[in-house]
Design a protein around this motif. Structure first.
Motif, PDB file in Angstrom:
ATOM      1  N   THR A 106       0.844  -1.192   0.000  1.00 27.17           N
ATOM      2  CA  THR A 106       0.000   0.000   0.000  1.00 27.17           C
ATOM      3  C   THR A 106       0.879   1.241   0.000  1.00 27.17           C
ATOM      4  O   THR A 106       2.080   1.186   0.258  1.00 27.17           O
ATOM      5  N   SER A 107       0.260   2.352  -0.295  1.00 23.94           N
ATOM      6  CA  SER A 107       1.029   3.601  -0.354  1.00 23.94           C
ATOM      7  C   SER A 107       1.562   3.995   1.020  1.00 23.94           C
ATOM      8  O   SER A 107       2.645   4.569   1.130  1.00 23.94           O
ATOM      9  N   SER A 108       0.823   3.687   2.097  1.00 21.40           N
ATOM     10  CA  SER A 108       1.326   4.025   3.438  1.00 21.40           C
ATOM     11  C   SER A 108       2.530   3.155   3.790  1.00 21.40           C
ATOM     12  O   SER A 108       3.471   3.615   4.445  1.00 21.40           O
ATOM     13  N   ARG A 109       2.526   1.904   3.352  1.00 20.26           N
ATOM     14  CA  ARG A 109       3.673   1.027   3.611  1.00 20.26           C
ATOM     15  C   ARG A 109       4.891   1.508   2.814  1.00 20.26           C
ATOM     16  O   ARG A 109       6.019   1.465   3.301  1.00 20.26           O
ATOM     17  N   LEU A 148       5.463   4.585   1.997  1.00 18.64           N
ATOM     18  CA  LEU A 148       5.924   5.803   2.659  1.00 18.64           C
ATOM     19  C   LEU A 148       6.799   5.464   3.861  1.00 18.64           C
ATOM     20  O   LEU A 148       7.831   6.104   4.088  1.00 18.64           O
ATOM     21  N   VAL A 149       6.422   4.441   4.621  1.00 11.72           N
ATOM     22  CA  VAL A 149       7.226   4.018   5.778  1.00 11.72           C
ATOM     23  C   VAL A 149       8.599   3.558   5.317  1.00 11.72           C
ATOM     24  O   VAL A 149       9.624   3.913   5.913  1.00 11.72           O
TER      25      VAL A 149
END
Length: 71
Positions: A2-5, A7-8
Motif C-alpha cells: 500500500t502507499s502508506s507502507r 511511505l514508511v
C-alpha cells in the motif's frame, strides 16, 4: 504494498541515509583532526613557528567562540 507502507519504507531509507551521512562526516572530521595533529608533531618546525601556529589556532578558536566566525 500500500502507499502508506511505501511511505514508511521511504522514510526509513531516508532516515538511515541521513544518519549514515552524519556519522561519516563525524568520523571523517575526527580522523582529519588526528592526522593534522600527527603532521604537526612530526614536522621539523622551529619553536617560533610552532608558537605562531599555536597563536593562530587559538585566535581562530577565540573568533569562533566570540561570534565573529560562529553561527
Amino acid at each position: 504494498m500500500t502507499s502508506s507502507r511505501n511511505l514508511v519504507w521511504i522514510l526509513g531509507v531516508v532516515a538511515a541515509l541521513v544518519i549514515g551521512g552524519l556519522v561519516g562526516v563525524w568520523i571523517g572530521g575526527e580522523m582529519e583532526q588526528d592526522v593534522l595533529a600527527d603532521v604537526f608533531a612530526r614536522a621539523d618546525l622551529t619553536a617560533d613557528c610552532r608558537a605562531q601556529i599555536g597563536r593562530s589556532m587559538q585566535q581562530l578558536i577565540d573568533d569562533y567562540d566570540g561570534g565573529v566566525l560562529g553561527p
